[in-house]
Write a protein that holds these residues in place. Structure first.
Motif, PDB file in Angstrom:
ATOM      1  N   LEU A  40      -5.575  -0.196  -9.223  1.00 23.99           N
ATOM      2  CA  LEU A  40      -6.444   0.862  -8.706  1.00 23.99           C
ATOM      3  C   LEU A  40      -6.871   0.622  -7.262  1.00 23.99           C
ATOM      4  O   LEU A  40      -7.119   1.566  -6.518  1.00 23.99           O
ATOM      5  CB  LEU A  40      -7.674   1.027  -9.603  1.00 23.99           C
ATOM      6  CG  LEU A  40      -7.378   1.578 -11.001  1.00 23.99           C
ATOM      7  CD1 LEU A  40      -8.640   1.541 -11.857  1.00 23.99           C
ATOM      8  CD2 LEU A  40      -6.807   2.981 -10.927  1.00 23.99           C
ATOM      9  N   ILE A  41      -6.934  -0.630  -6.850  1.00 21.52           N
ATOM     10  CA  ILE A  41      -7.306  -0.955  -5.475  1.00 21.52           C
ATOM     11  C   ILE A  41      -6.324  -0.313  -4.495  1.00 21.52           C
ATOM     12  O   ILE A  41      -6.708   0.141  -3.421  1.00 21.52           O
ATOM     13  CB  ILE A  41      -7.358  -2.481  -5.262  1.00 21.52           C
ATOM     14  CG1 ILE A  41      -8.595  -3.052  -5.957  1.00 21.52           C
ATOM     15  CG2 ILE A  41      -7.332  -2.854  -3.779  1.00 21.52           C
ATOM     16  CD1 ILE A  41      -8.641  -4.562  -6.007  1.00 21.52           C
ATOM     17  N   TYR A  42      -5.060  -0.257  -4.886  1.00 19.83           N
ATOM     18  CA  TYR A  42      -4.026   0.236  -3.984  1.00 19.83           C
ATOM     19  C   TYR A  42      -3.793   1.741  -4.082  1.00 19.83           C
ATOM     20  O   TYR A  42      -3.051   2.300  -3.294  1.00 19.83           O
ATOM     21  CB  TYR A  42      -2.707  -0.479  -4.264  1.00 19.83           C
ATOM     22  CG  TYR A  42      -2.743  -1.925  -3.852  1.00 19.83           C
ATOM     23  CD1 TYR A  42      -2.569  -2.279  -2.527  1.00 19.83           C
ATOM     24  CD2 TYR A  42      -2.949  -2.930  -4.780  1.00 19.83           C
ATOM     25  CE1 TYR A  42      -2.600  -3.604  -2.134  1.00 19.83           C
ATOM     26  CE2 TYR A  42      -2.979  -4.253  -4.404  1.00 19.83           C
ATOM     27  CZ  TYR A  42      -2.799  -4.582  -3.073  1.00 19.83           C
ATOM     28  OH  TYR A  42      -2.826  -5.896  -2.690  1.00 19.83           O
ATOM     29  N   GLN A  43      -4.377   2.397  -5.054  1.00 23.14           N
ATOM     30  CA  GLN A  43      -4.167   3.832  -5.192  1.00 23.14           C
ATOM     31  C   GLN A  43      -5.058   4.575  -4.211  1.00 23.14           C
ATOM     32  O   GLN A  43      -6.243   4.304  -4.087  1.00 23.14           O
ATOM     33  CB  GLN A  43      -4.450   4.299  -6.612  1.00 23.14           C
ATOM     34  CG  GLN A  43      -3.361   3.891  -7.571  1.00 23.14           C
ATOM     35  CD  GLN A  43      -3.613   4.410  -8.953  1.00 23.14           C
ATOM     36  OE1 GLN A  43      -4.662   4.175  -9.520  1.00 23.14           O
ATOM     37  NE2 GLN A  43      -2.649   5.102  -9.491  1.00 23.14           N
ATOM     38  N   HIS A  44      -4.464   5.511  -3.518  1.00 22.07           N
ATOM     39  CA  HIS A  44      -5.187   6.308  -2.538  1.00 22.07           C
ATOM     40  C   HIS A  44      -4.953   7.776  -2.855  1.00 22.07           C
ATOM     41  O   HIS A  44      -3.844   8.175  -3.153  1.00 22.07           O
ATOM     42  CB  HIS A  44      -4.702   6.022  -1.119  1.00 22.07           C
ATOM     43  CG  HIS A  44      -4.748   4.590  -0.748  1.00 22.07           C
ATOM     44  ND1 HIS A  44      -5.919   3.941  -0.435  1.00 22.07           N
ATOM     45  CD2 HIS A  44      -3.784   3.652  -0.679  1.00 22.07           C
ATOM     46  CE1 HIS A  44      -5.658   2.679  -0.163  1.00 22.07           C
ATOM     47  NE2 HIS A  44      -4.372   2.477  -0.305  1.00 22.07           N
ATOM     48  N   ILE A  45      -5.986   8.568  -2.767  1.00 17.86           N
ATOM     49  CA  ILE A  45      -5.823   9.995  -2.994  1.00 17.86           C
ATOM     50  C   ILE A  45      -5.647  10.678  -1.637  1.00 17.86           C
ATOM     51  O   ILE A  45      -6.254  10.285  -0.654  1.00 17.86           O
ATOM     52  CB  ILE A  45      -7.008  10.597  -3.776  1.00 17.86           C
ATOM     53  CG1 ILE A  45      -6.671  12.006  -4.222  1.00 17.86           C
ATOM     54  CG2 ILE A  45      -8.282  10.561  -2.951  1.00 17.86           C
ATOM     55  CD1 ILE A  45      -7.588  12.522  -5.318  1.00 17.86           C
ATOM     56  N   THR A  46      -4.787  11.653  -1.620  1.00 16.90           N
ATOM     57  CA  THR A  46      -4.610  12.437  -0.408  1.00 16.90           C
ATOM     58  C   THR A  46      -5.052  13.854  -0.696  1.00 16.90           C
ATOM     59  O   THR A  46      -5.122  14.278  -1.849  1.00 16.90           O
ATOM     60  CB  THR A  46      -3.139  12.450   0.035  1.00 16.90           C
ATOM     61  OG1 THR A  46      -2.361  13.112  -0.960  1.00 16.90           O
ATOM     62  CG2 THR A  46      -2.609  11.044   0.264  1.00 16.90           C
ATOM     63  N   SER A  47      -5.337  14.607   0.352  1.00 13.88           N
ATOM     64  CA  SER A  47      -5.784  15.985   0.148  1.00 13.88           C
ATOM     65  C   SER A  47      -4.683  16.815  -0.505  1.00 13.88           C
ATOM     66  O   SER A  47      -4.972  17.697  -1.313  1.00 13.88           O
ATOM     67  CB  SER A  47      -6.220  16.607   1.468  1.00 13.88           C
ATOM     68  OG  SER A  47      -5.163  16.604   2.397  1.00 13.88           O
ATOM     69  N   HIS A  89       0.835  -1.203   0.000  1.00  7.49           N
ATOM     70  CA  HIS A  89       0.000   0.000   0.000  1.00  7.49           C
ATOM     71  C   HIS A  89       0.869   1.252   0.000  1.00  7.49           C
ATOM     72  O   HIS A  89       0.626   2.186  -0.752  1.00  7.49           O
ATOM     73  CB  HIS A  89      -0.922   0.018   1.219  1.00  7.49           C
ATOM     74  CG  HIS A  89      -2.048  -0.947   1.139  1.00  7.49           C
ATOM     75  ND1 HIS A  89      -3.207  -0.671   0.443  1.00  7.49           N
ATOM     76  CD2 HIS A  89      -2.194  -2.179   1.647  1.00  7.49           C
ATOM     77  CE1 HIS A  89      -4.021  -1.704   0.541  1.00  7.49           C
ATOM     78  NE2 HIS A  89      -3.435  -2.631   1.269  1.00  7.49           N
ATOM     79  N   THR A  90       1.883   1.261   0.846  1.00  6.79           N
ATOM     80  CA  THR A  90       2.767   2.423   0.950  1.00  6.79           C
ATOM     81  C   THR A  90       3.502   2.657  -0.359  1.00  6.79           C
ATOM     82  O   THR A  90       3.583   3.792  -0.843  1.00  6.79           O
ATOM     83  CB  THR A  90       3.774   2.222   2.101  1.00  6.79           C
ATOM     84  OG1 THR A  90       3.042   2.018   3.309  1.00  6.79           O
ATOM     85  CG2 THR A  90       4.683   3.418   2.248  1.00  6.79           C
ATOM     86  N   GLY A  91       4.038   1.595  -0.947  1.00  8.62           N
ATOM     87  CA  GLY A  91       4.758   1.727  -2.218  1.00  8.62           C
ATOM     88  C   GLY A  91       3.871   2.274  -3.324  1.00  8.62           C
ATOM     89  O   GLY A  91       4.271   3.159  -4.086  1.00  8.62           O
ATOM     90  N   ASN A  92       2.662   1.751  -3.416  1.00 13.19           N
ATOM     91  CA  ASN A  92       1.724   2.233  -4.428  1.00 13.19           C
ATOM     92  C   ASN A  92       1.357   3.691  -4.203  1.00 13.19           C
ATOM     93  O   ASN A  92       1.320   4.487  -5.127  1.00 13.19           O
ATOM     94  CB  ASN A  92       0.445   1.387  -4.430  1.00 13.19           C
ATOM     95  CG  ASN A  92       0.542   0.208  -5.344  1.00 13.19           C
ATOM     96  OD1 ASN A  92       0.410   0.344  -6.542  1.00 13.19           O
ATOM     97  ND2 ASN A  92       0.806  -0.951  -4.780  1.00 13.19           N
ATOM     98  N   THR A  93       1.073   4.046  -2.959  1.00 11.85           N
ATOM     99  CA  THR A  93       0.676   5.416  -2.647  1.00 11.85           C
ATOM    100  C   THR A  93       1.796   6.389  -2.958  1.00 11.85           C
ATOM    101  O   THR A  93       1.580   7.408  -3.611  1.00 11.85           O
ATOM    102  CB  THR A  93       0.255   5.533  -1.169  1.00 11.85           C
ATOM    103  OG1 THR A  93      -0.839   4.644  -0.934  1.00 11.85           O
ATOM    104  CG2 THR A  93      -0.171   6.939  -0.828  1.00 11.85           C
ATOM    105  N   LEU A  94       3.012   6.078  -2.523  1.00 13.10           N
ATOM    106  CA  LEU A  94       4.145   6.970  -2.784  1.00 13.10           C
ATOM    107  C   LEU A  94       4.419   7.110  -4.274  1.00 13.10           C
ATOM    108  O   LEU A  94       4.684   8.210  -4.769  1.00 13.10           O
ATOM    109  CB  LEU A  94       5.399   6.473  -2.056  1.00 13.10           C
ATOM    110  CG  LEU A  94       5.376   6.602  -0.535  1.00 13.10           C
ATOM    111  CD1 LEU A  94       6.597   5.919   0.073  1.00 13.10           C
ATOM    112  CD2 LEU A  94       5.317   8.062  -0.129  1.00 13.10           C
TER     113      LEU A  94
END
Length: 109
Positions: free
Chosen positions: A66-73, A37-42
């Motif tokens: 796409l499951i692992y992609q997270h949007i941040t503000s 999760h961290t690797g994908n997000t970064l």
């Protein structure tokens, strides 16, 4: 590598993970899968495309990526700012974006 230089196996991986996690000062609440999760997000926050994430992280489908992609503000704000810049450029304007968001109709007088 596993014990004595052999392959890591499910049966011996847990001990190696705990030793590595402890040596890195990472909470025992962290699971090995959290690294994915961290690797994908970064990677996605730093501009990686879905195809690039698929290659880097070994996903076999766009759905998996796409499951692992997270949007941040922060990322959402950066996207909105870049879109605004593109619109201003297309309209030939160089003025900075207004402080308040929304249309004049939606903004109080």
């Amino acid at each position: 590598m596993g014990p004595r230089g052999g392959k890591l196996r499910r049966s011996n991986f847990r001990d190696d993970w705990i030793r590595a996690r402890t040596a890195a000062g990472v909470s025992e609440d962290a699971h090995f899968h959290d690294l994915r999760h961290t690797g994908n997000t970064l990677a996605s926050q730093n501009g990686a495309s879905t195809r690039e994430l698929m290659t880097r992280m070994g996903h076999s489908s766009t759905r998996a990526a796409l499951i692992y992609q997270h949007i941040t503000s922060d990322r959402d704000r950066a996207i909105a700012d870049r879109m605004g810049e593109a619109v201003r450029k297309a309209l030939g304007r160089q003025d900075p974006p207004p402080e308040a968001s929304g249309t004049q109709v939606a903004q109080p007088d």
